[in-house]
Design a protein around this motif. Structure first.
Motif, PDB file in Angstrom:
ATOM      1  N   UNK A   1     -44.411 -53.085 -61.417  1.00 59.12           N
ATOM      2  CA  UNK A   1     -43.711 -52.741 -62.645  1.00 59.12           C
ATOM      3  C   UNK A   1     -42.210 -52.794 -62.511  1.00 59.12           C
ATOM      4  N   UNK A   2     -41.570 -52.435 -63.583  1.00 56.19           N
ATOM      5  CA  UNK A   2     -40.106 -52.356 -63.597  1.00 56.19           C
ATOM      6  C   UNK A   2     -39.715 -50.902 -63.348  1.00 56.19           C
ATOM      7  N   UNK A   3     -40.052 -50.405 -62.155  1.00 53.46           N
ATOM      8  CA  UNK A   3     -39.853 -48.995 -61.834  1.00 53.46           C
ATOM      9  C   UNK A   3     -39.220 -48.865 -60.451  1.00 53.46           C
ATOM     10  N   UNK A   4     -38.779 -47.668 -60.137  1.00 53.45           N
ATOM     11  CA  UNK A   4     -38.149 -47.369 -58.852  1.00 53.45           C
ATOM     12  C   UNK A   4     -39.035 -46.416 -58.061  1.00 53.45           C
ATOM     13  N   UNK A   5     -39.274 -46.746 -56.799  1.00 57.35           N
ATOM     14  CA  UNK A   5     -39.974 -45.847 -55.894  1.00 57.35           C
ATOM     15  C   UNK A   5     -38.946 -44.838 -55.397  1.00 57.35           C
ATOM     16  N   UNK A   6     -39.207 -43.549 -55.615  1.00 59.35           N
ATOM     17  CA  UNK A   6     -38.255 -42.496 -55.279  1.00 59.35           C
ATOM     18  C   UNK A   6     -38.868 -41.573 -54.225  1.00 59.35           C
ATOM     19  N   UNK A   7     -38.114 -41.357 -53.150  1.00 57.15           N
ATOM     20  CA  UNK A   7     -38.504 -40.392 -52.123  1.00 57.15           C
ATOM     21  C   UNK A   7     -37.498 -39.254 -52.099  1.00 57.15           C
ATOM     22  N   UNK A   8     -37.985 -38.023 -52.246  1.00 54.63           N
ATOM     23  CA  UNK A   8     -37.117 -36.836 -52.179  1.00 54.63           C
ATOM     24  C   UNK A   8     -37.440 -36.100 -50.885  1.00 54.63           C
ATOM     25  N   UNK A   9     -36.389 -35.918 -50.066  1.00 54.66           N
ATOM     26  CA  UNK A   9     -36.616 -35.386 -48.730  1.00 54.66           C
ATOM     27  C   UNK A   9     -35.540 -34.373 -48.368  1.00 54.66           C
ATOM     28  N   UNK A  10     -35.961 -33.248 -47.804  1.00 54.03           N
ATOM     29  CA  UNK A  10     -35.035 -32.287 -47.227  1.00 54.03           C
ATOM     30  C   UNK A  10     -34.614 -32.787 -45.855  1.00 54.03           C
ATOM     31  N   UNK A  11     -33.345 -32.643 -45.526  1.00 51.93           N
ATOM     32  CA  UNK A  11     -32.810 -33.258 -44.309  1.00 51.93           C
ATOM     33  C   UNK A  11     -32.601 -32.284 -43.152  1.00 51.93           C
ATOM     34  N   UNK A  12     -33.161 -31.080 -43.259  1.00 57.77           N
ATOM     35  CA  UNK A  12     -33.060 -30.084 -42.194  1.00 57.77           C
ATOM     36  C   UNK A  12     -34.456 -29.762 -41.673  1.00 57.77           C
TER      37      UNK A  12
END
Length: 147
Positions: free
Chosen positions: A115-126
């Protein structure tokens, strides 16, 4: 395919000796493109967003992701978030976190590919010890969506 990684919970935002050392050491994190770490953000930032394009294609019924942002062999591809000290001589990497494509739910990866979509990853960095997150980021530590 578009990918966006949203980083939160930076280790330099915390109090204590570990956070102080990160700030004094001018530690930054960025996304690795081939051998270069780009879009570097200080370890005490409130948050960061890294956005980029990757190639994706069907190979023998499986989806393969590749390009200069992608590391590893087919079937074991990943992205690197790399930590290092910024000095007069450049970026001295000391730690990396792997975001594995095999940990992205198949339906989300396919939706971003098709599709015309974005794969998004949300990650805590600690990590649990208050240090910069490193090694393979477990699926429970990153939230993948398609937007």
């Amino acid at each position: 395919m578009r990918i966006r990684i949203d980083g939160t919970d930076f280790p330099g935002q915390r109090s204590g000796a570990e956070a102080d050392a990160l700030r004094r050491g001018n530690v930054h994190v960025g996304v690795q493109r081939k051998a270069e770490v780009v879009d570097q953000v200080p370890a005490d930032a409130v948050g960061a967003t890294w956005s980029f394009e990757v190639s994706s294609r069907e190979i023998d019924g499986a989806l393969d992701v590749c390009g200069p942002w992608v590391h590893g062999r087919p079937g074991a591809r990943f992205l690197y978030l790399s930590w290092g000290a910024v000095t007069q001589d450049g970026f001295a990497m000391f730690r990396r976190a792997k975001l594995m494509f095999t940990d992205v739910p198949t339906e989300l990866l396919r939706a971003a590919h098709e599709g015309n979509a974005t794969l998004v990853g949300r990650v805590g960095l600690t990590d649990a010890a208050g240090a910069p997150i490193c090694a393979r980021v477990q699926p429970s530590a990153i939230d993948w969506t398609v937007e």
